[in-house]
Write an enzyme that holds these catalytic residues in place. Sequence first.
Site, PDB file in Angstrom:
ATOM      1  N   TRP A 148      54.452   4.761  32.875  1.00  0.00           N
ATOM      2  CA  TRP A 148      55.392   3.965  32.065  1.00  0.00           C
ATOM      3  C   TRP A 148      56.789   3.910  32.672  1.00  0.00           C
ATOM      4  O   TRP A 148      57.302   4.916  33.188  1.00  0.00           O
ATOM      5  CB  TRP A 148      55.486   4.603  30.682  1.00  0.00           C
ATOM      6  CG  TRP A 148      56.669   4.190  29.876  1.00  0.00           C
ATOM      7  CD1 TRP A 148      57.954   4.648  30.004  1.00  0.00           C
ATOM      8  CD2 TRP A 148      56.701   3.237  28.809  1.00  0.00           C
ATOM      9  NE1 TRP A 148      58.780   4.024  29.075  1.00  0.00           N
ATOM     10  CE2 TRP A 148      58.026   3.171  28.330  1.00  0.00           C
ATOM     11  CE3 TRP A 148      55.723   2.437  28.204  1.00  0.00           C
ATOM     12  CZ2 TRP A 148      58.402   2.338  27.267  1.00  0.00           C
ATOM     13  CZ3 TRP A 148      56.104   1.611  27.148  1.00  0.00           C
ATOM     14  CH2 TRP A 148      57.426   1.566  26.697  1.00  0.00           C
ATOM     15  N   ASP A 177      64.159   1.589  30.881  1.00  0.00           N
ATOM     16  CA  ASP A 177      65.465   1.161  31.416  1.00  0.00           C
ATOM     17  C   ASP A 177      65.706   1.444  32.909  1.00  0.00           C
ATOM     18  O   ASP A 177      65.378   2.524  33.392  1.00  0.00           O
ATOM     19  CB  ASP A 177      66.607   1.894  30.708  1.00  0.00           C
ATOM     20  CG  ASP A 177      66.473   1.924  29.222  1.00  0.00           C
ATOM     21  OD1 ASP A 177      65.585   1.264  28.670  1.00  0.00           O
ATOM     22  OD2 ASP A 177      67.272   2.648  28.598  1.00  0.00           O
TER      23      ASP A 177
HETATM   24  C1  FRU Z   1      66.998   2.020  25.656  1.00  0.00           C
HETATM   25  C2  FRU Z   1      66.799   3.499  25.398  1.00  0.00           C
HETATM   26  C3  FRU Z   1      68.049   4.244  25.784  1.00  0.00           C
HETATM   27  C4  FRU Z   1      67.526   5.620  26.050  1.00  0.00           C
HETATM   28  C5  FRU Z   1      66.201   5.322  26.680  1.00  0.00           C
HETATM   29  C6  FRU Z   1      65.137   6.337  26.401  1.00  0.00           C
HETATM   30  O1  FRU Z   1      65.872   1.315  25.995  1.00  0.00           O
HETATM   31  O2  FRU Z   1      66.465   3.695  24.058  1.00  0.00           O
HETATM   32  O3  FRU Z   1      69.062   4.211  24.807  1.00  0.00           O
HETATM   33  O4  FRU Z   1      68.371   6.331  26.905  1.00  0.00           O
HETATM   34  O5  FRU Z   1      65.787   4.061  26.207  1.00  0.00           O
HETATM   35  O6  FRU Z   1      64.019   6.132  27.200  1.00  0.00           O
END
Ligand code: FRU
Length: 498
Positions: free
Chosen positions: A36, A39
Amino acid sequence: MSSDVLQRARDFESQYGPHIPDSERPAFHATPTIGWMNDPNGFSFYKGECHLFYQYHPYSNEWGPMHWGHLKTRDFLRWERLPAALAPDRDYDSAGCFSGGAAELPDGRQLLMYTGVQRGHSADGFLQDIQAQCVAIGDGVNYEKVLDNPVLDAGDLPEGGSAVDFRDPKLWRNTDGTFCAVIGNRTADGSGAILLYQSRDGLKWEFVRTLDRCCNQYGKMWECPDFFPLDGKQVLITSPQDMSPVGLEFHAGNGTLCLIGDYDGEKGFTRQSAQAIDYGLDFYAPQTLEAPDGRRIMIAWMQNWDTVNAKPYHCRWFGQMTLPRELSVENGRLIQRPVRELEAYRTRRVVHKNIPVSGEINLPGIQGRVLDMTVTVRPTGPERYRWFRIRVAKDGEHETIIRYRPDQGTLKLDRVRSGLPHDIVHTRTFLVRYREGEIKLRIVLDRYSLEVFVNDGEQAASAVIYTRQEAGAITFEAGGTALMDVEKYDLDFDGQEA
Ligand code: FRU
């Protein structure tokens, strides 16, 4: 020194990652080594190369305890895989190494700043996160978490700020050698704010100011901020959770927001305009870098949190990044164009000019799934066409449609028949600028996605499609008659190693 948790991830990805054939991945969009990805993190230049880290759970195609995966590139299109950079292996990040940024230290080492998450309990006994900012320092491959972690925690928040939602530091080094970071936070009214911190050495940080607040206007919690000067303006971008649409601007759920304004060291950030960043179905958590040649380049997770459970059966990788985009501000709006490096991969040019279109037609040489195609449509005369449809990734059963309606001034993406057997959000409609019935669409297709750039980058719209690769037909159709020019290139990445 690599921990057991990190070593296990590295062993796993090097053992199983190579089993995924390249032909089952996008040709030029970044994907995780295995498992997976969400971000983009730490998107930055280090020793002449562009590094891209990402939120990573190697062991399944679902979100899980977050690691940082690692890629690098010289041209934003061919990605070299590096071993996982961070794993959740300390008390302060035992529930995950969440999103963050990267910058080069004066001594030549690379600084990563990320959100360390721990699980705790709220006053009513519910499980909740405790989020704090941590740093790790390394050489571009191996990173050591510093002894002083976390470097920013609840005690460093402005009044009313929540340590449950305090995440996603985006880091940069100033020309005077100091560092700054913008971090997302939830304030006492339950909605988001972007906080600015500064540091002399990247290790000791202090709060400077709140740059902007949501005040329950644009969604709730503001995640994944970035803040940079561009074309005489200052741009603040963030990804709000729990958004509601405003007309055809923004869409429900996890959206994106670009605030353009001015920044003054005394007065802070003054917001002048607000717009969505991408108008398609799949786009979240963008991050930018400044390239050595001065370009501001943005990449984002090409996915929508609300549709992550709709994926092909048995896939061994999940999550793609967008094509990196060159940004500018023109007439108070954010303009996005594909990185110019894409042009080096163009081959087999096919051009058709002044083609009258009414019923559905296809044109010689216009087909394929990995391509860069610009279509310009205009009225034949005073009589206007009512609509214009471009169908891509098409065979007898499948198609993805881009439809323009000049009377409404709307563009619509429709992947209802793209082949995904899940009842998820499949269409998105947005307003485009009216130009006397003329529209120019640059459509970049990779095996599992399309990205549409409207009127030379005035808007961008991205969508993931999982249509089988044999579905390669492209057709054009108008309600009434329209005149069309098409210029199409295949994009050829074969035989070119990173
Ligand atoms: C955004 C988020 C961020 C966090 C990350 C966790 O997509 O929720 O705020 O750091 O994904 O995977």
